[in-house]
Design a protein around this motif. Sequence first.
Motif, mmCIF file in Angstrom:
data_model
loop_
_atom_site.group_PDB
_atom_site.id
_atom_site.type_symbol
_atom_site.label_atom_id
_atom_site.label_comp_id
_atom_site.label_asym_id
_atom_site.label_seq_id
_atom_site.Cartn_x
_atom_site.Cartn_y
_atom_site.Cartn_z
ATOM 1 N N ALA A 2 1.107 -1.101 -5.134
ATOM 2 C CA ALA A 2 1.612 -0.541 -6.245
ATOM 3 C C ALA A 2 2.117 -1.382 -7.636
ATOM 4 O O ALA A 2 1.952 -1.153 -8.803
ATOM 5 N N ALA A 3 2.630 -2.589 -7.033
ATOM 6 C CA ALA A 3 3.174 -3.494 -7.989
ATOM 7 C C ALA A 3 2.021 -3.959 -8.759
ATOM 8 O O ALA A 3 2.017 -4.167 -10.139
ATOM 9 N N LYS A 4 1.088 -4.543 -8.189
ATOM 10 C CA LYS A 4 -0.188 -4.714 -9.126
ATOM 11 C C LYS A 4 -0.617 -3.739 -9.854
ATOM 12 O O LYS A 4 -1.105 -4.161 -11.098
ATOM 13 N N MET A 5 -0.922 -2.605 -9.612
ATOM 14 C CA MET A 5 -1.160 -1.519 -10.318
ATOM 15 C C MET A 5 -0.474 -1.320 -11.395
ATOM 16 O O MET A 5 -1.068 -1.268 -12.565
ATOM 17 N N LEU A 6 0.887 -1.368 -11.263
ATOM 18 C CA LEU A 6 1.607 -0.998 -12.304
ATOM 19 C C LEU A 6 1.507 -2.315 -13.345
ATOM 20 O O LEU A 6 1.893 -2.204 -14.663
ATOM 21 N N ALA A 7 1.128 -3.650 -12.781
ATOM 22 C CA ALA A 7 1.050 -4.877 -13.845
ATOM 23 C C ALA A 7 -0.113 -4.684 -14.645
ATOM 24 O O ALA A 7 0.019 -5.708 -15.279
ATOM 25 N N GLY A 8 -1.074 -3.911 -14.139
ATOM 26 C CA GLY A 8 -2.287 -3.882 -14.728
ATOM 27 C C GLY A 8 -3.285 -4.775 -14.358
ATOM 28 O O GLY A 8 -4.345 -5.400 -14.790
ATOM 29 N N LYS A 9 -2.997 -5.486 -13.007
ATOM 30 C CA LYS A 9 -3.749 -6.458 -12.328
ATOM 31 C C LYS A 9 -4.531 -5.421 -11.427
ATOM 32 O O LYS A 9 -4.628 -4.442 -10.866
ATOM 33 N N PRO A 10 -5.830 -6.323 -10.997
ATOM 34 C CA PRO A 10 -6.849 -5.494 -10.135
ATOM 35 C C PRO A 10 -6.049 -5.401 -8.873
ATOM 36 O O PRO A 10 -5.231 -6.290 -8.205
ATOM 37 N N PHE A 11 -6.284 -4.160 -8.240
ATOM 38 C CA PHE A 11 -5.749 -3.469 -7.235
ATOM 39 C C PHE A 11 -6.282 -2.871 -6.260
ATOM 40 O O PHE A 11 -5.899 -2.444 -5.059
ATOM 41 N N LYS A 12 -7.993 -2.944 -6.385
ATOM 42 C CA LYS A 12 -8.780 -2.306 -5.310
ATOM 43 C C LYS A 12 -8.695 -2.775 -4.056
ATOM 44 O O LYS A 12 -8.409 -1.841 -3.136
ATOM 45 N N LYS A 13 -8.492 -4.019 -3.549
ATOM 46 C CA LYS A 13 -8.521 -4.633 -2.372
ATOM 47 C C LYS A 13 -7.056 -4.040 -1.603
ATOM 48 O O LYS A 13 -6.983 -3.684 -0.562
ATOM 49 N N ASP A 14 -5.978 -4.389 -2.624
ATOM 50 C CA ASP A 14 -4.840 -4.191 -1.990
ATOM 51 C C ASP A 14 -4.617 -2.634 -1.619
ATOM 52 O O ASP A 14 -3.882 -2.358 -0.771
ATOM 53 N N ALA A 15 -5.004 -1.905 -2.634
ATOM 54 C CA ALA A 15 -4.990 -0.192 -2.161
ATOM 55 C C ALA A 15 -5.784 -0.007 -0.901
ATOM 56 O O ALA A 15 -5.136 0.821 0.002
ATOM 57 N N ALA A 16 -6.907 -0.490 -0.555
ATOM 58 C CA ALA A 16 -7.652 -0.310 0.588
ATOM 59 C C ALA A 16 -6.879 -0.743 1.653
ATOM 60 O O ALA A 16 -6.957 -0.209 2.924
ATOM 61 N N ILE A 17 -6.311 -2.083 1.729
ATOM 62 C CA ILE A 17 -5.706 -2.600 2.615
ATOM 63 C C ILE A 17 -4.115 -1.752 2.998
ATOM 64 O O ILE A 17 -4.013 -1.483 4.379
ATOM 65 N N ALA A 18 -3.634 -1.292 2.049
ATOM 66 C CA ALA A 18 -2.501 -0.471 2.289
ATOM 67 C C ALA A 18 -2.843 0.875 3.041
ATOM 68 O O ALA A 18 -2.302 1.409 3.884
ATOM 69 N N LYS A 19 -4.039 1.595 2.591
ATOM 70 C CA LYS A 19 -4.539 2.655 3.300
ATOM 71 C C LYS A 19 -4.796 2.570 4.734
ATOM 72 O O LYS A 19 -4.626 3.186 5.534
ATOM 73 N N LEU A 20 -5.449 1.345 4.820
ATOM 74 C CA LEU A 20 -5.986 1.106 6.160
ATOM 75 C C LEU A 20 -4.719 0.827 7.258
ATOM 76 O O LEU A 20 -4.534 1.443 8.292
ATOM 77 N N VAL A 21 -3.949 -0.167 6.667
ATOM 78 C CA VAL A 21 -2.998 -0.493 7.818
ATOM 79 C C VAL A 21 -1.864 0.475 7.939
ATOM 80 O O VAL A 21 -1.270 0.726 9.073
ATOM 81 N N ALA A 22 -1.418 1.200 6.760
ATOM 82 C CA ALA A 22 -0.557 2.395 6.841
ATOM 83 C C ALA A 22 -0.980 3.561 7.799
ATOM 84 O O ALA A 22 -0.423 3.975 8.514
ATOM 85 N N GLY A 23 -2.489 3.692 7.535
ATOM 86 C CA GLY A 23 -3.011 4.957 8.125
ATOM 87 C C GLY A 23 -3.000 4.766 9.776
ATOM 88 O O GLY A 23 -2.716 5.567 10.714
ATOM 89 N N GLU A 24 -3.348 3.442 10.218
ATOM 90 C CA GLU A 24 -3.266 2.939 11.428
ATOM 91 C C GLU A 24 -2.082 2.843 12.010
ATOM 92 O O GLU A 24 -1.758 3.334 13.251
ATOM 93 N N ALA A 25 -0.836 2.393 11.282
ATOM 94 C CA ALA A 25 0.349 2.293 11.579
ATOM 95 C C ALA A 25 0.946 3.888 12.148
ATOM 96 O O ALA A 25 1.653 3.980 13.153
ATOM 97 N N ALA A 26 1.047 4.729 11.129
ATOM 98 C CA ALA A 26 1.214 6.137 11.414
ATOM 99 C C ALA A 26 0.462 6.513 12.756
ATOM 100 O O ALA A 26 1.161 7.236 13.414
ATOM 101 N N MET A 27 -1.013 6.461 12.870
ATOM 102 C CA MET A 27 -1.242 7.108 14.111
ATOM 103 C C MET A 27 -0.827 6.190 15.329
ATOM 104 O O MET A 27 -0.668 6.848 16.406
ATOM 105 N N ASP A 28 -0.920 4.970 15.386
ATOM 106 C CA ASP A 28 -0.084 4.289 16.452
ATOM 107 C C ASP A 28 1.286 4.461 16.794
ATOM 108 O O ASP A 28 1.658 4.575 17.792
ATOM 109 N N ASN A 29 2.011 4.686 15.832
ATOM 110 C CA ASN A 29 3.437 5.208 15.923
ATOM 111 C C ASN A 29 3.574 6.472 16.568
ATOM 112 O O ASN A 29 4.501 6.692 17.525
#
Length: 396
Positions: free
Chosen positions: A320-347
Amino acid sequence: MSTIAFTAGELPDEYEDLRRTVADFTDNVVAPVSESHDTAKTFPYEIVSGMADMGLFGLPFPEEYDGMGGDYFALCLAIEELARVNQSVAITLEAGVSLGAMPVYRFGTEEQKQEWLPMLASGKALAAFGLTEPGAGSDAGGTRTTARLEEGDAGSEWAINGSKAFITNSGTDITRLVTVTAVTGQREGRDGTAKPEISTILVPTSTPGFTAEPAYNKVGWHSSDTHPLSFDNVRVPEANLLGERGRGYANFLRILDEGRIAVGALAVGAAQGCVDESVRYAKEREAFGAPIGSNQAIAFKIARMEARTMTARAAYYTAAAKMLAGKPFKKDAAIAKLVAGEAAMDNARDATQIHGGYGFMNEYLVARQYRDSKILEVGEGTTEVQLMLIARELGL
């Protein structure tokens, strides 16, 4: 709101005030009715009305469109807090803003923004994003829905035919708009071969030929609205083209990149909810003469749940910080979705185990989180798609 800045993990005051306000609403308004809506599989109109009154649907939009003048991170914080208790409510907000209203804000003409954004930002009306098709899930480029320009009584019109699948917020009593991706012609690809030209078109739900088919019978997200859609010679004015013709594919990729941050926030909320419930239960439930939390096996399991949650939260904050700063964030968004989705399911899996037989009973929140969380590894890009995107961004 100010640029995101962190000191020892603390949020700036304006964000923290918002988080606390939504947390209070979640605990005192959403939580008491969540089980009944989930059991009855009813859309929580009274909760949505409350969120509208709070301005949550207008959080990232400027005041000139009746928005709250906030930003996308503020939206994510609200989504996270709601998901602690009710993912269905959280996805209603996420899809209503990120997928419903945001395409109009990002790519619409000023006339389109003036027509639709005040209504959508108020939360009194919802919009949906018609992308996925029965035969084109992860392969969004395989769109088969077509839109042809034809002459009508009022001038040039798009004649839309086709179908969409798994569309959130598409059939409620307050749904007023669906943005549809459709093939509008052919274009020459980089390899010289003909490729489908995909554009996005605004379709008011009152348009003849538009049908929200009966709602799905889902594993989870029971109080979220999800329908297949059909378009039978749906005709809308040529001016309903959203963005540049032929840029629909590129535009919805941008929308999905942003949406992955918001879904990451939702998944973090779900993961946190499982931690909270497990800590409470481990302190209260006794076995062999002591709280089960005094058992190292239980304590360590919860510790791992907390570690997953904090890691996933840091990932979506970074994106989110990269997105709001106008920096490339595609990889960071994919990582966020990946690790958060797995964390939710594992938890959710661990929380259900900690609760034992009670965790298998639907009246317990962890049971609902267990059913709801699986879609977080599928929706808005599967886990496999996120891995593909991350690898691609690494040049592989």
